[in-house]
Enzyme design. Sequence first.
Site, PDB file in Angstrom:
ATOM      1  N   ASP A 329      32.058  51.454  60.291  1.00 22.45           N
ATOM      2  CA  ASP A 329      32.886  52.116  59.669  1.00 22.45           C
ATOM      3  C   ASP A 329      33.248  52.798  58.742  1.00 22.45           C
ATOM      4  O   ASP A 329      32.483  52.007  57.503  1.00 22.45           O
ATOM      5  CB  ASP A 329      34.407  52.169  60.702  1.00 22.45           C
ATOM      6  CG  ASP A 329      35.336  53.381  60.598  1.00 22.45           C
ATOM      7  OD1 ASP A 329      34.964  54.473  60.346  1.00 22.45           O
ATOM      8  OD2 ASP A 329      35.497  53.308  61.886  1.00 22.45           O
TER       9      ASP A 329
HETATM   10  C1  BGC Z   1      37.307  56.529  61.106  1.00 27.64           C
HETATM   11  C2  BGC Z   1      35.803  56.437  62.336  1.00 27.64           C
HETATM   12  C3  BGC Z   1      35.417  57.906  61.638  1.00 27.64           C
HETATM   13  C4  BGC Z   1      34.813  57.749  60.539  1.00 27.64           C
HETATM   14  C5  BGC Z   1      33.882  58.569  59.683  1.00 27.64           C
HETATM   15  C6  BGC Z   1      37.255  56.399  59.829  1.00 27.64           C
HETATM   16  O1  BGC Z   1      37.694  56.559  59.250  1.00 27.64           O
HETATM   17  O2  BGC Z   1      37.620  55.583  61.842  1.00 27.64           O
HETATM   18  O3  BGC Z   1      36.783  57.966  63.752  1.00 27.64           O
HETATM   19  O4  BGC Z   1      33.624  58.268  61.859  1.00 27.64           O
HETATM   20  O5  BGC Z   1      35.938  57.360  59.560  1.00 27.64           O
HETATM   21  O6  BGC Z   1      34.787  59.667  59.455  1.00 27.64           O
END
Ligand code: BGC
Length: 815
Positions: A329
Site C-alpha cells: 500500500d
Molecule cells: C489506500 C489504497 C489505495 C492506495 C492508492 C492507499 O492510501 O489504502 O486503498 O489503493 O492508497 O491510492
Amino acid sequence: MAEASFTMDKPRRVITIHLPHRETVAAALLVLLLGAACFCGMISPLIFPPAQEEEPPETPAIPNSQLANANLNQRVEDLLKQMTLAEKIGQLTQYSAGTLTGPGSNMPNLEKLVAQGEIGSLFNVVGARETNYYQRIAVEKSRLHIPLLFGYDVIHGETTIFPVPLALASSWDPDLVQATARCAAEESTNDGVRWVFSPMVDIARDARWGRITEGAGEDTFLGSAFASAYVHGYQGPDLARSNAVAACVKHFAAYGAPNGGREYNTVDMSELTLRQVYLPPYKAAIDAGAATVMSAFNPLNGVPATADPFTLTKILRGEWNFGGFVVSDYGAVAELIEHGVATTKAIAAKKAISAGVDMDMMSDLYRTRLAGLVKDEEMPETVIDEAARRVLRVKFALGLFDHPYADESKPPSAVSPGKRALARRAAEESIVLLKNGAKPIPFSAGPLLPLRRDTPTIALIGPLADSPVDMLGSWSARGDPKDAVTLRAALQARCDAAKTKLIYTQGTDILTESESGFRAAVAAARQADVIVLALGESAPRMTGESSSVTRLDLPGNQEELLELIQSVGKPVVLVLFDGRPLAIKWAAENVPAIVEAWYPGIEAGNAVAEVLFGDVNPSGKLTATFPRAVGQEPLFYNQLPTGRPADDIDLTHPPTGQDKYFSRYIDETNAPLYVFGHGLSYTTFTYSQLRLSHEAISIDALTNPPGSHLFAPARKILVNVTVKNTGPVAGTEVAQLYIRNIGGSVEEPVRELRGFQRVTLKPGESRVLTFSLSFRELAYFNLDMERVVEPTQYDVWVGGSSDATLGTQFEVTEK
Ligand code: BGC
C-alpha cells in the site's frame, strides 16, 4: 423413449436414464430400486431438484491458469536474462503520476526514470493520451522496451459511478456487481488503465472505521461471493483482452479490524478468527483468478502486514498457490520504520521484499536501497529475480508487450444511457427500507411509504438533498458530480409532472453546523403534507480512508434539525445518505419511515424517488449491523457464544439483582437497532415448509472425493423452503440461510450465513427454494488450522434476515 433424470450426490453428476415405453417391468424394478435408495438415505428424495454441478475443489491448483502458462513464463525468463539488476528493480517500483493520496511529496523525475527502465508502474494517471505519454517513453526510450502498467483506484466505477461497495453489497446480487465491475473495466481500459486497485474485501465489523464503505460489510460468506464477482467482472475470461483489467485484492490482511476502529491501527486476533472470518474473501478473489494483491498498512498480530511472511508467503503463495504479484500500500514499505521493525530504510526494503511484497508503492525504497543490499551481500539477487518475474508475468498476461498503448482515437469514457440504466438498477437494488411505520395522527392509517402520487405539497429538507458530489461517495475515480442526479432534481421533475408543489430548503450544513437555516426548514415543514429529510454524512470528508469516528450519530446539528422537523407533527421520511451504519436510535423510535440510500452513485436521486413513490419496491438488505449506541461497536451478528448469554433477560432496564451477571450492558440492550440482513419491502413474505434432504450425514460422505459406485451416500444436505409473497404488490426477497454448529472442538458463531437467493414473486405467488450444504458451507478451522467437519449438530434457519425463526436441525455423524 421416455426420459427421467435424478441426481445422486455421490458421484455428483446428473444421471439420465432412458426408459423404453414397453419395458414396464424394467421400469418398475428401477422405481423400486430408486425408492429403496431414497429410503436408505442414499440419494436425495425426489422432491429436491437436481443438485448443482460438481463444485470446484476448495483450493484450485492454479487459481489463474494464464499466469501459469508455459509460453508466457518462457517469455518472462528470456526477458529476465537480459535485465540488469537496476532494470529488475525498476519493475518493482511504482509512483503516482498524479494526485498524491498519502503523506510525502518528494517526487523523483518520472520521465527520466521511466526512460532508464527504473519504473515498472505508475498510478493516478488516466486518459489514453496521458498514459500513452509515459508509455511511449517506456517502450521507445528504455533499453528493453518494457511497458509500464498503469494502476488506478477504480473502486465503484471509473467514469460511470455506481453505488459505493457497501451499498452494492446491500443488493445481495453478485451478478449485478460483476456487471458494474465489467463496465468499470471497459471504461478504465478505454482510458489507458489496465490495473484497478479493487476489490477491497476487508471484513468490517466496526462502523467507526470509515473504510467500511469500501467493502461488502461484515459477513465472510457474502463478502467472498462479492470478492469473486468483482474479480470476474474486472478481469473477464482473458486478461489479454484489451478491455480486461488486472484486479488487485486488498488490503492483505485483516485491514478491516483496527483496534478501536481507528484507521491504520493495530490488528490483533487469533489465527482461528483470521482464517475463519477475515481470510476467506481474499482467498475467494485469488481463486477467481485475481492477478494482484495489495498488502495492508496494519500490523497483524505483532507483524506489519507489509513485512509478514506468514500471510504473504506461507498462506498466499504456499497454501493458496497465488501466481501474481503483491504491491505494497501507499508508502507502507517506508512505514516499517514507524512500526519499529526496521531501523534503516534498507532494512525496511529488505523485510518487505523478503516477506513477499513484490512492488513498492511510493516509498522509493526498493529503487534506492535494494541494489545496495545485493551488492553488500545482505540479500541474494534471486529474491529480486523472483519479484520481477511475478510482475512481468502479469504484464505479459495482460498482453502489454504486444499492445502497450491505449487507443487515442477513441473519446474518453463517458456516461451513456446504457450505463446509466445499469447505475439506476444498481442504486435501486442497493436501497434498504429500514422502517415503514404509520403516519402520525390525524393522517390516514397505514404505512407512510410509498408516498401518494397526488400528495399536494412535499417539503424536501436537508444538506444531502441537493449535493451531487456526495452522491458519488468516496473514491469516485473519474466520476463527475455533474453526472449525478440529486434527490432534489429527481423529485422536482416528478413533482412538475404530477403538479405537486415541492418546497426545498437545505436546513443545515453538515460541516459548519450553522442553525441559520432552521427557521426556513420549519416553515417549509409546516406548509407540507409530507416531509422528506435528506440527512447523513459528507462523503468526501467523513467516509472512506482516514475517516474513523468516535460518534455514530448524525454528524453536525442534523439530529437537532431532525427533532425540530419531527416536532412539527407532519409525516416525515428520513432518507440517509451515508457510508456507514449510523446510530439513529431516536429516529428509529420517532420517525415513521427511514430509507437507507447510502451513496447511490450517479442515479441517486432517481432511484430514491422511485422507491419513495413505489415505482420500485425496495429489496436491499443490510450487510452491516446498525448499532443503538456507538459503545456496542464492534457489533456484528455472527458473534461467538458466551457462557452467560442474556437471551432470556429483560435488558431494557439496568440490572436489579441476579440479572446482572450476564453478558450484557447495564445501560443499553445488547440487540442492534437493525440486524444484519434486515430490509423491508412494500409487500410481505412468509417462509414455510423447511425440509432437509437428510437428518444426518457422515463425515466420510462430506469429505471423501466422489467415487464411482452407484449408490454412494449423499455428499451434501439439500434444504428446501417455501417463500410466499403474502402482500399486495410484487416484490423481491433475499432469502437467507443461516447455520449454527454445536458440539465441535472450537466455538462456532451463534449464527452464520451459508446461503442466499434473490427471488421475485408476484402477490400470492410462492416458490420452493433449494439451498445446499456441503463441506464447503459446513467446514470450519480446528485448532490445528485444518478445515474440518466433526461429529456435531447443525441448526439451520431460513428467513428474511439474521433474525430468521423458521429452523430445523441435522447431524454430522462419524460414520
Ligand atoms: C489506500 C489504497 C489505495 C492506495 C492508492 C492507499 O492510501 O489504502 O486503498 O489503493 O492508497 O491510492
